[in-house]
Design a protein around this motif. Structure first.
Motif, PDB file in Angstrom:
ATOM      1  N   ARG A   1       0.655  -1.256   0.011  1.00  0.00           N
ATOM      2  CA  ARG A   1       0.007   0.013   0.121  1.00  0.00           C
ATOM      3  C   ARG A   1       0.888   1.205   0.070  1.00  0.00           C
ATOM      4  NH1 ARG A   1      -5.838  -0.159   2.368  1.00  0.00           N
ATOM      5  NH2 ARG A   1      -6.482  -1.575   0.991  1.00  0.00           N
TER       6      ARG A   1
ATOM      7  N   LEU B   1       0.436   3.719  -3.107  1.00  0.00           N
ATOM      8  CA  LEU B   1      -0.016   5.107  -2.910  1.00  0.00           C
ATOM      9  C   LEU B   1       0.584   6.202  -3.604  1.00  0.00           C
ATOM     10  CD1 LEU B   1      -2.159   6.850  -1.299  1.00  0.00           C
ATOM     11  CD2 LEU B   1      -0.621   6.812   0.597  1.00  0.00           C
ATOM     12  N   THR B   2       2.104   5.973  -3.380  1.00  0.00           N
ATOM     13  CA  THR B   2       3.116   6.841  -4.157  1.00  0.00           C
ATOM     14  C   THR B   2       2.924   6.681  -5.956  1.00  0.00           C
ATOM     15  OG1 THR B   2       4.764   5.216  -3.829  1.00  0.00           O
ATOM     16  CG2 THR B   2       4.650   7.358  -2.455  1.00  0.00           C
TER      17      THR B   2
ATOM     18  N   SER C   1       0.459   6.131  -7.151  1.00  0.00           N
ATOM     19  CA  SER C   1      -0.974   6.367  -7.953  1.00  0.00           C
ATOM     20  C   SER C   1      -0.877   7.689  -8.903  1.00  0.00           C
ATOM     21  CB  SER C   1      -1.939   7.270  -6.939  1.00  0.00           C
ATOM     22  OG  SER C   1      -1.962   6.250  -5.829  1.00  0.00           O
TER      23      SER C   1
ATOM     24  N   LYS D   1      -3.390  12.306  -8.215  1.00  0.00           N
ATOM     25  CA  LYS D   1      -3.406  12.315  -6.754  1.00  0.00           C
ATOM     26  C   LYS D   1      -4.358  13.288  -5.925  1.00  0.00           C
ATOM     27  CE  LYS D   1       1.652  11.510  -7.272  1.00  0.00           C
ATOM     28  NZ  LYS D   1       1.621  10.234  -7.074  1.00  0.00           N
ATOM     29  N   ASN D   2      -5.372  13.588  -6.599  1.00  0.00           N
ATOM     30  CA  ASN D   2      -6.531  14.362  -5.890  1.00  0.00           C
ATOM     31  C   ASN D   2      -7.472  13.230  -5.390  1.00  0.00           C
ATOM     32  OD1 ASN D   2      -9.338  13.970  -7.207  1.00  0.00           O
ATOM     33  ND2 ASN D   2      -7.912  14.513  -9.072  1.00  0.00           N
ATOM     34  N   PRO D   3      -8.283  13.634  -4.232  1.00  0.00           N
ATOM     35  CA  PRO D   3      -9.099  12.829  -3.493  1.00  0.00           C
ATOM     36  C   PRO D   3      -9.960  11.964  -3.996  1.00  0.00           C
ATOM     37  CG  PRO D   3      -9.124  15.203  -2.708  1.00  0.00           C
ATOM     38  CD  PRO D   3      -7.986  15.115  -3.645  1.00  0.00           C
ATOM     39  N   PHE D   4     -10.621  12.711  -4.976  1.00  0.00           N
ATOM     40  CA  PHE D   4     -11.747  12.110  -5.640  1.00  0.00           C
ATOM     41  C   PHE D   4     -11.387  10.836  -6.488  1.00  0.00           C
ATOM     42  CE2 PHE D   4     -13.182  16.405  -4.518  1.00  0.00           C
ATOM     43  CZ  PHE D   4     -14.346  16.086  -3.574  1.00  0.00           C
ATOM     44  N   ALA D   5     -10.188  11.124  -7.153  1.00  0.00           N
ATOM     45  CA  ALA D   5      -9.634   9.973  -8.181  1.00  0.00           C
ATOM     46  C   ALA D   5      -9.410   8.866  -7.053  1.00  0.00           C
ATOM     47  CB  ALA D   5      -8.482  10.821  -8.762  1.00  0.00           C
ATOM     48  N   LEU D   6      -8.877   9.195  -5.877  1.00  0.00           N
ATOM     49  CA  LEU D   6      -8.420   8.009  -5.036  1.00  0.00           C
ATOM     50  C   LEU D   6      -9.517   7.170  -4.650  1.00  0.00           C
ATOM     51  CD1 LEU D   6      -5.193   9.386  -2.725  1.00  0.00           C
ATOM     52  CD2 LEU D   6      -5.203   8.122  -5.020  1.00  0.00           C
ATOM     53  N   LEU D   7     -10.636   7.874  -4.466  1.00  0.00           N
ATOM     54  CA  LEU D   7     -11.942   7.304  -3.919  1.00  0.00           C
ATOM     55  C   LEU D   7     -12.561   6.567  -5.034  1.00  0.00           C
ATOM     56  CD1 LEU D   7     -14.136   9.737  -1.814  1.00  0.00           C
ATOM     57  CD2 LEU D   7     -13.212   7.626  -1.096  1.00  0.00           C
ATOM     58  N   THR D   8     -12.878   6.989  -6.092  1.00  0.00           N
ATOM     59  CA  THR D   8     -13.287   6.470  -7.196  1.00  0.00           C
ATOM     60  C   THR D   8     -12.735   5.601  -8.317  1.00  0.00           C
ATOM     61  OG1 THR D   8     -13.248   8.402  -8.579  1.00  0.00           O
ATOM     62  CG2 THR D   8     -15.132   8.164  -7.243  1.00  0.00           C
ATOM     63  N   GLU D   9     -11.445   5.701  -8.390  1.00  0.00           N
ATOM     64  CA  GLU D   9     -10.870   5.173  -9.364  1.00  0.00           C
ATOM     65  C   GLU D   9      -9.967   4.026  -8.654  1.00  0.00           C
ATOM     66  OE1 GLU D   9      -8.331   7.866 -11.338  1.00  0.00           O
ATOM     67  OE2 GLU D   9      -9.774   8.989 -11.992  1.00  0.00           O
ATOM     68  N   THR D  10     -10.098   2.702  -9.349  1.00  0.00           N
ATOM     69  CA  THR D  10      -9.192   1.613  -8.917  1.00  0.00           C
ATOM     70  C   THR D  10      -7.699   1.897  -9.687  1.00  0.00           C
ATOM     71  OG1 THR D  10     -10.192   0.273 -10.505  1.00  0.00           O
ATOM     72  CG2 THR D  10     -11.080   0.292  -8.234  1.00  0.00           C
ATOM     73  N   LEU D  11      -6.831   1.379  -8.935  1.00  0.00           N
ATOM     74  CA  LEU D  11      -5.537   1.302  -9.651  1.00  0.00           C
ATOM     75  C   LEU D  11      -5.639   0.511 -10.809  1.00  0.00           C
ATOM     76  CD1 LEU D  11      -3.122   2.929  -8.555  1.00  0.00           C
ATOM     77  CD2 LEU D  11      -2.283   0.974  -7.335  1.00  0.00           C
TER      78      LEU D  11
ATOM     79  N   ARG E   1      -7.428   3.673  -1.232  1.00  0.00           N
ATOM     80  CA  ARG E   1      -6.165   4.578  -1.217  1.00  0.00           C
ATOM     81  C   ARG E   1      -6.496   5.905  -0.781  1.00  0.00           C
ATOM     82  NH1 ARG E   1      -4.456   5.413  -6.726  1.00  0.00           N
ATOM     83  NH2 ARG E   1      -6.802   4.623  -7.439  1.00  0.00           N
ATOM     84  N   PHE E   2      -8.030   6.187  -0.705  1.00  0.00           N
ATOM     85  CA  PHE E   2      -7.961   7.380   0.008  1.00  0.00           C
ATOM     86  C   PHE E   2      -7.839   7.412   1.501  1.00  0.00           C
ATOM     87  CE2 PHE E   2     -11.124  10.376   2.190  1.00  0.00           C
ATOM     88  CZ  PHE E   2     -10.841  11.452   1.530  1.00  0.00           C
TER      89      PHE E   2
ATOM     90  N   PHE F   1       0.965  14.756  -3.062  1.00  0.00           N
ATOM     91  CA  PHE F   1      -0.430  14.967  -2.579  1.00  0.00           C
ATOM     92  C   PHE F   1      -0.415  16.361  -1.946  1.00  0.00           C
ATOM     93  CE2 PHE F   1       0.441  10.412  -2.940  1.00  0.00           C
ATOM     94  CZ  PHE F   1      -0.835   9.836  -3.462  1.00  0.00           C
TER      95      PHE F   1
ATOM     96  N   PHE G   1      -7.786  16.624   1.216  1.00  0.00           N
ATOM     97  CA  PHE G   1      -8.206  15.528   1.900  1.00  0.00           C
ATOM     98  C   PHE G   1      -8.773  15.715   3.603  1.00  0.00           C
ATOM     99  CE2 PHE G   1      -5.297  14.032  -0.885  1.00  0.00           C
ATOM    100  CZ  PHE G   1      -5.762  12.588  -1.398  1.00  0.00           C
TER     101      PHE G   1
END
Lengths: 249, 382
Positions: free
Chosen positions: A99, A103-104, A106, A109-119, B221-222, B241, B246
């Motif tokens: 993880r 994370l690095t 990704s 790097k915006n929060p919505f992308a991290l929430l909705t997009e899978t790697l 990842r969030f 980031f 966040f």
């Protein structure tokens, strides 16, 4: 300017009147591998702080691909393609190895992308390849905090590789590593150069020799000399600064 | 099969607390109306605890001002109920909520107007706290304020809100607060047994959704970046980031959860008053999370319910003793169970305790190694 990717132009940094860097000029060509040495307090870490936006230069300009990056936030500079490994291996100890890397790695790097997009599988494969290469694959599900010091160093470097910045700044990448690990790190760094521009700050002269890259010597915030390791070591000023220490290795 | 075994206790727990009471009619299964109502309140407090866990347990920012958002949610639902109810207890001679008469107000303050609408009021329960949290959070986090300064600023904001609501008799009935127990909702009197059972059911139906929302936020990842902010924020910046959005998002979600919590608590306790914004109330919320186990999602729910249930039991037996018990509980947990009750349980604390009383086999190394037969036979043959 087209031949250089990063330029420091007469950069000075003062902390309440104490000059950590004085009129330092420095430039890097794309794909170059460069070592930086210097005794304690020479300003090596401040040098990285200026490039990565942690410290603002009191005077002078830092340009990345011809554009000034003075005053930009750390994250903006990072997104422009400058990655940094710290002196102590800084990893997120409560996240697993995998993880940390994901994370690095990704891309967005915006929060919505991290929430909705899978790697994407491409990035996941990349992460696995890196883990295989540095021998961390068996520890993928381990919390980074339970790794040994050497493994944390490797993880910290791997995180930079996963982030894949154009310029990789490594602050003491082999501190606390065994000889075997050190030479493996040298191989890794050499393989990164070319595709990336790499700057290595180290005290370990054996390691610097392994890298076989041009060396810049810093002393009291100024550039003392530049050249290949053997030339630099022959320089009487360098010998004086190191008080003969450079003969020890 | 193994998975099923692990699921059994959860299924039982969910059944005991969620499904039974939802199906239950009055005075069923030994759950008296009185206890049912109390448990409804405890579970409504679990929402605010979940929010605090997000912002504190995961992101490492100790907010001492969640009472603001809790109260805003409470006031939103109370204002709506006071406006739409027309009976002798709540409505004054001029058709406005009765308390306005005491201060000679005959014109409804402008900000009450939207609360005529049921849907707007329901939305306001979480949107108003979200907006306030977003504004406060953005200003704080953009300026890179964190650690103890963040805690102090949130507490100071809490005091501002407290004094404002306390002093505005003509707007929100000042220190007396707004009483909802005599209002009417869905054709029921809000204080009646039927309405209370309904609120209990609504609370228990909403709680899993709040839990799943937090699960969604923390599992990918969030969530990793939240832990990254907590453990090493500069490292996250150097990886490209920007931590500010966040933190603002998490603070908004925590505020919204607090708002829902406040609304559910208000209708079940029958009143919302500036006391919800007292400093001690917000600190108690933090204690629930610490006792339950921060950094987990079951922990805060457990903490809110257990601590408040304990408070009822202690207060019934020894009315003056609760504050001492609460203090002792907090110290006990901080010193002996840094991961809270839930963390202690999941990390094998229960086993260790049984072993200390000679009820389980003592383990010299890790229980995983010591109690695993294949590992034992390996080491015996070696």
């Amino acid at each position: 300017m087209s031949q250089t990717i990063l330029d420091l132009d007469d950069v000075s940094v003062s902390f309440d009147g104490f000059y950590a860097l004085t009129d330092l000029s420095f430039s890097l060509r794309p794909g170059e591998l460069r070592s930086i040495i210097g005794p304690n307090g020479a300003g090596k870490t401040t040098f990285l702080d200026v490039i990565t936006g942690k410290v603002r230069p009191t005077k002078g300009d830092v340009t990345l691909r011809g554009k000034s990056i003075v005053g930009l936030s750390e994250q903006k500079i990072s997104r422009l393609g400058v990655g940094r490994k710290f002196q102590t291996p800084r990893v997120w100890e409560n996240l697993t190895v995998q993880r940390n890397l994901e994370l690095t790695a990704s891309p967005n790097k915006n929060p919505f992308a991290l929430l909705t997009e899978t790697l994407s599988d491409v990035v996941k494969d990349e992460v696995f390849k890196i883990m295989e290469y540095v021998g961390l694959a068996p520890y993928a599900k381990w919390q980074a905090g339970s790794l040994s010091h050497g493994q944390k160093q490797w993880l910290a470097i791997s995180m930079l590789v996963a982030q894949s910045p154009d310029i990789i700044l490594l602050d003491e990448p082999v501190a606390g590593l065994t000889d075997e690990e050190t030479s493996k790190t040298a191989d890794l760094i050499k393989s990164l150069a070319g595709e990336h521009t790499v700057v290595v700050i180290e005290h370990d002269m054996e390691f610097i020799r392994d890298l076989g890259a041009p060396v810049t010597v810093l002393h009291q915030g100024q550039k003392l000399t530049e050249g290949m390791l053997e030339e630099v070591k022959a320089d009487p000023r360098v010998i004086e600064v190191y008080l003969g220490e450079s003969d020890d290795d | 099969m193994k998975l099923f075994k692990r699921l059994i206790p959860w299924i039982l727990l969910v059944f005991a607390f969620f499904i039974l009471p939802v199906m239950a009619d009055k005075d069923l299964f030994g759950f008296s109306q009185f206890r049912l109502n109390l448990f409804g309140r405890y579970f409504s407090l679990a929402f605010v605890a979940l929010g605090i866990d997000l912002i504190w347990g995961y992101t490492g920012l100790l907010s001492l001002g969640q009472g603001i958002f809790f109260s805003l949610g409470g006031y939103a639902i109370a204002m709506h109920l006071l406006l739409v109810t027309k009976n002798d207890f709540t409505t004054g001679a001029n058709g406005l909520p009765k308390f306005f008469e005491n201060y000679g107000v005959d014109q409804l303050p402008f900000f009450w107007e939207p609360f005529w609408s049921f849907l707007v009021s329901i939305a306001a329960i979480f949107i108003v706290p979200s907006i306030v949290a977003g504004l406060v959070g953005y200003l704080i986090f953009r300026n890179r304020i964190k650690g103890v300064y963040f805690s102090i600023i949130t507490q100071a904001s809490l005091m501002v809100f407290y004094h404002f609501f306390n002093g505005q008799q003509k707007l929100v009935n000042g220190t007396n607060g707004l009483k909802t127990s005599t209002t009417e909702i869905f054709g029921l009197q809000a204080g009646s047994d039927d309405a209370q059972l309904l609120f209990y059911r609504i609370t228990l139906i909403l709680l899993p959704f709040a839990f799943l929302l937090c699960k969604y936020l923390t599992s990918g990842r969030f969530g990793d970046s939240l832990i990254g902010i907590r453990d090493d924020e500069p490292r996250l910046r150097f990886s490209g980031f920007n931590p500010t959005p966040f933190k603002v998002i998490v603070f908004i979600v925590a505020g919204a959860l607090a708002g829902v919590s406040g609304a559910l608590y208000t209708v079940q306790s029958g009143i919302v008053s500036p006391q919800f914004m007292s400093i001690s109330m917000s600190i108690e919320m933090v204690i629930w999370v610490a006792v339950g186990g921060r950094g987990t999602l079951v922990g805060p729910i457990l903490g809110a319910v257990v601590v408040n249930y304990l408070r009822s039991l202690v207060s019934e037996a020894l009315p003056e003793a609760w504050l001492f018990v609460q203090g002792a509980l907090f110290v006990f947990v901080v010193v002996l169970m840094p991961d809270g009750i839930y963390g202690w349980f999941t990390k094998g604390g229960f086993r260790a305790m049984l072993a200390a009383f000679g009820l389980a086999k003592k383990t010299a190394t890790y229980p995983k190694l010591d109690l695993d037969e294949s590992a034992q036979s390996e080491s015996a043959s070696a």
